[in-house]
Write an enzyme that holds these catalytic residues in place. Structure first.
Site, PDB file in Angstrom:
ATOM      1  N   GLY A  13      -9.050  -6.760   8.802  1.00 56.20           N
ATOM      2  CA  GLY A  13      -7.859  -6.214   9.438  1.00 56.20           C
ATOM      3  C   GLY A  13      -7.510  -6.978  10.697  1.00 56.20           C
ATOM      4  N   GLN A  34       0.845  -1.199   0.000  1.00 52.51           N
ATOM      5  CA  GLN A  34       0.000   0.000   0.000  1.00 52.51           C
ATOM      6  C   GLN A  34       0.886   1.256   0.000  1.00 52.51           C
ATOM      7  OE1 GLN A  34      -2.287   1.436   3.423  1.00 52.51           O
ATOM      8  NE2 GLN A  34      -4.104   1.495   2.109  1.00 52.51           N
ATOM      9  N   TYR A  46      -5.635  10.704   4.790  1.00 50.30           N
ATOM     10  CA  TYR A  46      -4.264  10.979   4.372  1.00 50.30           C
ATOM     11  C   TYR A  46      -4.251  11.822   3.088  1.00 50.30           C
ATOM     12  CZ  TYR A  46      -3.387   7.824   8.142  1.00 50.30           C
ATOM     13  OH  TYR A  46      -3.380   7.262   9.393  1.00 50.30           O
ATOM     14  N   ARG A 100      -7.540   2.392  -2.669  1.00 48.63           N
ATOM     15  CA  ARG A 100      -8.449   2.264  -1.528  1.00 48.63           C
ATOM     16  C   ARG A 100      -9.086   3.623  -1.223  1.00 48.63           C
ATOM     17  NH1 ARG A 100      -7.829   0.215   4.813  1.00 48.63           N
ATOM     18  NH2 ARG A 100      -9.438  -1.331   4.496  1.00 48.63           N
TER      19      ARG A 100
HETATM   20  C1  FMN Z   1      -3.280  -1.518  13.658  1.00 48.05           C
HETATM   21  C2  FMN Z   1      -4.011  -1.012  12.458  1.00 48.05           C
HETATM   22  C3  FMN Z   1      -3.312  -0.325  11.473  1.00 48.05           C
HETATM   23  C4  FMN Z   1      -3.972   0.114  10.321  1.00 48.05           C
HETATM   24  N1  FMN Z   1      -3.233   0.710   9.315  1.00 48.05           N
HETATM   25  C5  FMN Z   1      -3.831   0.973   8.113  1.00 48.05           C
HETATM   26  C6  FMN Z   1      -3.055   1.385   7.000  1.00 48.05           C
HETATM   27  O1  FMN Z   1      -1.812   1.487   7.039  1.00 48.05           O
HETATM   28  N2  FMN Z   1      -3.711   1.622   5.840  1.00 48.05           N
HETATM   29  C7  FMN Z   1      -5.079   1.514   5.720  1.00 48.05           C
HETATM   30  O2  FMN Z   1      -5.629   1.756   4.643  1.00 48.05           O
HETATM   31  N3  FMN Z   1      -5.833   1.098   6.773  1.00 48.05           N
HETATM   32  C8  FMN Z   1      -5.246   0.811   7.943  1.00 48.05           C
HETATM   33  N4  FMN Z   1      -5.999   0.301   8.979  1.00 48.05           N
HETATM   34  C9  FMN Z   1      -7.442   0.029   8.766  1.00 48.05           C
HETATM   35  C10 FMN Z   1      -7.651  -1.438   8.366  1.00 48.05           C
HETATM   36  O3  FMN Z   1      -7.155  -1.705   7.082  1.00 48.05           O
HETATM   37  C11 FMN Z   1      -9.142  -1.812   8.388  1.00 48.05           C
HETATM   38  O4  FMN Z   1      -9.831  -1.044   7.430  1.00 48.05           O
HETATM   39  C12 FMN Z   1      -9.772  -1.590   9.776  1.00 48.05           C
HETATM   40  O5  FMN Z   1      -8.995  -2.230  10.769  1.00 48.05           O
HETATM   41  C13 FMN Z   1     -11.221  -2.094   9.845  1.00 48.05           C
HETATM   42  O6  FMN Z   1     -11.307  -3.448   9.504  1.00 48.05           O
HETATM   43  P1  FMN Z   1     -11.393  -4.623  10.612  1.00 48.05           P
HETATM   44  O7  FMN Z   1     -12.584  -4.320  11.475  1.00 48.05           O
HETATM   45  O8  FMN Z   1     -11.527  -5.881   9.831  1.00 48.05           O
HETATM   46  O9  FMN Z   1     -10.124  -4.555  11.428  1.00 48.05           O
HETATM   47  C14 FMN Z   1      -5.362  -0.108  10.160  1.00 48.05           C
HETATM   48  C15 FMN Z   1      -6.061  -0.781  11.180  1.00 48.05           C
HETATM   49  C16 FMN Z   1      -5.407  -1.244  12.305  1.00 48.05           C
HETATM   50  C17 FMN Z   1      -6.177  -2.014  13.347  1.00 48.05           C
END
Ligand code: FMN
Length: 357
Positions: A310, A98, A179, A226
């Site tokens: 995630g 990404q 961002y 995204r």
């Molecule tokens: C620790 C952590 C770091 C994340 N870093 C990013 C990132 O670098 N880029 C991004 O697009 N989303 C990031 N997210 C969002 C996740 O990609 C995801 O959309 C979010 O956790 C919701 O999905 P989930 O409920 O399945 O965890 C991050 C989420 C978490 C928990």
């Protein structure tokens, strides 16, 4: 749920299933942005996902926002990422990197050059950030000149080239979560008067130029994006025109024939249905906090082609096997999300390891 485990064609690649590891920043890179020692092991452990979207990775010094996030623009970065892509491929997985430019979500104490963040306009996000010196307010960023916006597009292009050199199967442009790219979308963060501010066409121009440049450089079938339509965090307000901006943007991006669109859904269901109609390619849907019993529902209904997860993939290296076996999942430990060691990173047990213990 069975369709989830069927292979699917996404751009240039055939993926072994429709389950995607969502990108997650883990802040365990070296200070120069070279991926950390354990990154290859961490991602290889999760290679049974149809696709891994690796953590937000800066395309340039200016693109860094948080501490110890990886980059993909120097020879050391390429060599570091190569270890990860090789390890994932050896286990039959696929990995996109990404590309994340944090824009104003940045602090001088976190970046190699210690300069203020750059952004569409000199407007602070009104929030704090964890830095090398603890929590601090994010200062007012410097507005990019028009020439610098053009150069930033080229930084993304260069990073995509380097990602492919590092063995990545493609790149996902981070256009979500407040961002840089989303800062251009939002009138609350973008008050420019040049070709990158004002109308919907102007506020989406940067995103479209980045996607076009990367598609030219590495092929549209290895380029993805995204989006998180309607994000309201960190001073982002897309205004009443927000949904129309995304209708326009998705229709324009669709013309490029990208590998996939990854939506992090913020709750506007009619807009999501419109996006699905406007997007002819593969769609990955992320619903934050989706309950276990709904896994597979969006693929089954046809709203999405793939679903991303995630925290469940962070905490379960064998996420796909656990789903197939209808087995319990490990819970993610927030204390290990960012920075630190193997703890909360590579030490989550698989089901068989748990049973053996
Ligand atoms: C620790 C952590 C770091 C994340 N870093 C990013 C990132 O670098 N880029 C991004 O697009 N989303 C990031 N997210 C969002 C996740 O990609 C995801 O959309 C979010 O956790 C919701 O999905 P989930 O409920 O399945 O965890 C991050 C989420 C978490 C928990």
């Amino acid at each position: 749920m069975s369709k989830l485990f069927d292979p699917v064609r996404v751009g240039r690649h055939t993926l072994q299933n429709r389950l995607v590891m969502a990108p997650m920043t883990r802040s365990r890179a070296q200070f120069d942005g070279t991926p950390g020692e354990l990154a290859a092991e961490y991602y290889a452990q999760r290679a049974s996902a149809g696709l891994i979207v690796a953590e937000g990775t800066q395309p340039s010094d200016d693109g860094q926002g948080y501490l110890t996030t990886p980059g993909i623009y120097t020879d050391a970065h390429v060599a570091g990422w190569k270890r990860t892509t090789d390890a994932v491929h050896a286990k039959g997985g696929r990995i996109f990197i990404q590309l994340m430019h944090a824009g104003r979500m940045s602090h001088p104490d976190n970046t190699p050059h210690h300069r203020e963040g750059v952004a569409p306009s000199a407007i602070a996000p009104g929030t704090g950030m964890f830095t090398a010196k603890g929590m601090q307010d994010i200062p007012v960023p410097r507005a990019l000149t028009t020439a610098e916006v053009h150069r930033t597009v080229q930084d993304f292009r260069h990073a995509a080239r380097r990602a492919v050199e590092a063995g990545a199967d493609g790149v996902e442009i981070h256009g979500a979560n407040a961002y840089l790219i989303q800062q251009f979308f939002a009138p609350s963060a973008n008050t420019r008067t040049d070709a990158y501010g004002g109308s919907i066409e102007n506020r989406t121009r940067f995103a479209i130029e980045v996607a076009t440049a990367i598609a030219e450089e590495i092929g549209a079938d290895r380029t993805a994006i995204r989006l998180s339509p309607g994000t309201t965090m960190w001073g982002i307000d897309e205004g009443d025109e927000g949904p129309d901006l995304y209708r326009y943007l998705v229709a324009e991006l669709d013309k490029l024939g990208l590998a996939y669109l990854h939506i992090m859904h913020q709750g506007n269901d009619p807009l999501l249905a419109d996006i699905r109609k406007r997007w002819k390619g593969s769609l990955i849907l992320n619903r934050p906090g989706r309950p276990r019993e709904q896994i597979g529902a969006d693929v089954a209904s046809g709203l999405a082609d793939l679903e991303s997860y995630g925290q469940m993939t962070l905490a379960n290296p064998d996420f796909v096997d656990r789903l197939k076996a209808n087995a319990p999942m490990n819970e993610a430990d927030r204390n290990g999300f960012f920075g630190g060691t193997a703890q909360g990173y590579t030490d989550y047990p698989t089901l068989s390891e748990t049973r053996a213990a």
